[in-house]
Design a protein around this motif. Structure first.
Motif, PDB file in Angstrom:
ATOM      1  N   MET A   1       0.538  -1.097   0.219  1.00 21.23           N
ATOM      2  CA  MET A   1       0.128   0.382  -0.022  1.00 21.23           C
ATOM      3  C   MET A   1       0.915   1.522   0.046  1.00 21.23           C
ATOM      4  N   GLU A   2       2.096   1.144   0.427  1.00 15.27           N
ATOM      5  CA  GLU A   2       3.040   2.360   0.449  1.00 15.27           C
ATOM      6  C   GLU A   2       3.005   2.774  -1.018  1.00 15.27           C
ATOM      7  N   PRO A   3       2.821   4.636  -1.097  1.00 16.80           N
ATOM      8  CA  PRO A   3       3.135   5.155  -1.775  1.00 16.80           C
ATOM      9  C   PRO A   3       4.632   4.902  -3.103  1.00 16.80           C
ATOM     10  N   GLU A   4       5.574   4.288  -2.925  1.00 21.03           N
ATOM     11  CA  GLU A   4       6.443   3.740  -3.359  1.00 21.03           C
ATOM     12  C   GLU A   4       6.730   3.164  -4.229  1.00 21.03           C
ATOM     13  N   VAL A   5       5.658   1.413  -4.488  1.00 23.32           N
ATOM     14  CA  VAL A   5       4.908   0.628  -4.439  1.00 23.32           C
ATOM     15  C   VAL A   5       4.018   0.798  -5.895  1.00 23.32           C
ATOM     16  N   GLU A   6       2.665   1.605  -5.130  1.00 20.91           N
ATOM     17  CA  GLU A   6       2.003   2.192  -6.138  1.00 20.91           C
ATOM     18  C   GLU A   6       3.338   3.276  -6.973  1.00 20.91           C
ATOM     19  N   ASP A   7       4.229   3.943  -7.257  1.00 23.57           N
ATOM     20  CA  ASP A   7       4.694   4.519  -7.919  1.00 23.57           C
ATOM     21  C   ASP A   7       5.445   3.532  -9.298  1.00 23.57           C
ATOM     22  N   LEU A   8       5.932   2.610  -8.305  1.00 25.14           N
ATOM     23  CA  LEU A   8       6.352   1.497  -9.677  1.00 25.14           C
ATOM     24  C   LEU A   8       5.265   0.819 -10.454  1.00 25.14           C
ATOM     25  N   ALA A   9       4.359   0.992 -10.210  1.00 22.84           N
ATOM     26  CA  ALA A   9       3.285  -0.268 -10.358  1.00 22.84           C
ATOM     27  C   ALA A   9       2.692   1.485 -11.990  1.00 22.84           C
ATOM     28  N   LYS A  10       2.460   1.899 -11.790  1.00 21.70           N
ATOM     29  CA  LYS A  10       2.450   3.299 -12.477  1.00 21.70           C
ATOM     30  C   LYS A  10       3.350   3.307 -13.168  1.00 21.70           C
ATOM     31  N   PHE A  11       5.080   2.970 -13.140  1.00 24.83           N
ATOM     32  CA  PHE A  11       5.656   3.520 -14.224  1.00 24.83           C
ATOM     33  C   PHE A  11       5.764   1.935 -15.261  1.00 24.83           C
ATOM     34  N   LEU A  12       5.421   0.457 -14.513  1.00 22.57           N
ATOM     35  CA  LEU A  12       5.694  -0.601 -14.799  1.00 22.57           C
ATOM     36  C   LEU A  12       4.414  -0.572 -16.098  1.00 22.57           C
ATOM     37  N   ASN A  13       3.764  -0.264 -15.878  1.00 25.04           N
ATOM     38  CA  ASN A  13       1.823  -0.275 -16.647  1.00 25.04           C
ATOM     39  C   ASN A  13       2.697   0.561 -17.666  1.00 25.04           C
ATOM     40  N   LYS A  14       2.675   2.226 -17.629  1.00 27.09           N
ATOM     41  CA  LYS A  14       3.085   3.236 -18.815  1.00 27.09           C
ATOM     42  C   LYS A  14       4.421   2.526 -19.684  1.00 27.09           C
ATOM     43  N   MET A  15       5.230   1.370 -19.205  1.00 27.18           N
ATOM     44  CA  MET A  15       6.079   0.583 -19.698  1.00 27.18           C
ATOM     45  C   MET A  15       5.009  -1.269 -21.116  1.00 27.18           C
ATOM     46  N   GLY A  16       3.582  -0.704 -20.476  1.00 29.63           N
ATOM     47  CA  GLY A  16       3.237  -1.777 -21.164  1.00 29.63           C
ATOM     48  C   GLY A  16       2.720  -2.670 -20.174  1.00 29.63           C
ATOM     49  N   ALA A  17       3.136  -2.989 -18.809  1.00 29.20           N
ATOM     50  CA  ALA A  17       3.164  -3.860 -17.715  1.00 29.20           C
ATOM     51  C   ALA A  17       1.283  -3.311 -17.767  1.00 29.20           C
ATOM     52  N   LYS A  18       0.823  -4.589 -17.199  1.00 24.50           N
ATOM     53  CA  LYS A  18      -0.324  -5.164 -16.436  1.00 24.50           C
ATOM     54  C   LYS A  18      -0.865  -5.026 -15.145  1.00 24.50           C
TER      55      LYS A  18
END
Length: 230
Positions: free
Chosen positions: A1-18
């Motif tokens: 739930m930490e913001p760093e995890v959320e930020d990482l997910a946003k980064f990966l999703n921008k790269m095409g992750a789901k």
């Protein structure tokens, strides 16, 4: 739930992750064949922000921090205010004006959005010179109180209570000493303590600190500290 995890997910999703559910208690990841190149601005470091705020607080100083995310530090800001600091926050800045003498507070580390475990040792150093008796309860990680013996070398009065709790009786002033960086945040706590101590403080094993802070010596020196690396 930490913001760093959320930020990482946003980064990966921008790269095409789901990736779904980042920022909640459940994250679902669906594998993809490949990720693409992207440009991404990483979020501000909330633990570095908190460390710099505590540096100003323990020295009775004033500081304005730019490029920060106040919304990620609400429990930290609340405890600093409880300790007597005046704080003004805007969208991406925090201004702190410390009192001449900090007041004791009670802290319990909790999962985000609670008080972060990565700042409890920093607060431990800060509260060692606060007026009154403070209490810190660690509810996330074991062995988070290795720094206590090092602070006590400097004249702090900190006692362990069981496995996950310390009692801090504030002293008028710390004294410089040779200390050891027991871990990343414990090492940062020694730097914070050294800023407010009479005389010179030496912190050994600083590789721990450099792993988590970029140019912390230069940033603090720009605020008036006298720190040199050997």
């Amino acid at each position: 739930m930490e913001p760093e995890v959320e930020d990482l997910a946003k980064f990966l999703n921008k790269m095409g992750a789901k990736i779904e559910g980042a920022g909640t208690e459940k994250i679902v990841i669906e594998g993809v064949e490949e990720l693409k190149n992207v440009s991404y601005n990483v979020m501000p470091d909330r633990i570095e922000t908190g460390t710099l705020l505590c540096a100003a607080a323990i020295t009775g100083g004033r500081v304005k921090l730019n490029n920060v995310a106040p919304e990620h530090l609400l429990p930290v800001i609340s405890k600093l205010q409880e300790a007597g600091c005046k704080i003004e926050k805007e969208k991406d800045t925090i201004f702190l004006d410390a009192p001449k003498k900090l007041k004791a507070v009670q802290i319990k580390t909790m999962p985000y959005p609670g008080f972060p475990t990565d700042l409890q040792s920093i607060f431990g150093a800060m509260l060692s010179v606060a007026k009154g008796t403070s209490q810190i309860e660690e509810n996330i990680f074991e062995n988070r109180f290795k720094y206590v013996n090092e602070l006590n070398k400097m004249g702090a009065k900190i006692e362990r209570e069981g496995v996950n709790e310390v009692i801090i009786k504030g002293v008028k002033r710390l004294s410089g000493s040779e200390t050891i960086s027991t871990d990343l945040r414990g090492g940062a706590a020694m730097i914070i303590a050294g800023l407010a101590a009479k005389g010179k403080t030496k912190v050994d094993n600083i590789d721990h600190i450099l792993r988590g802070y970029v140019n912390i010596d230069k940033k603090l020196n720009s605020l008036g500290a006298k720190i040199s690396k050997e």
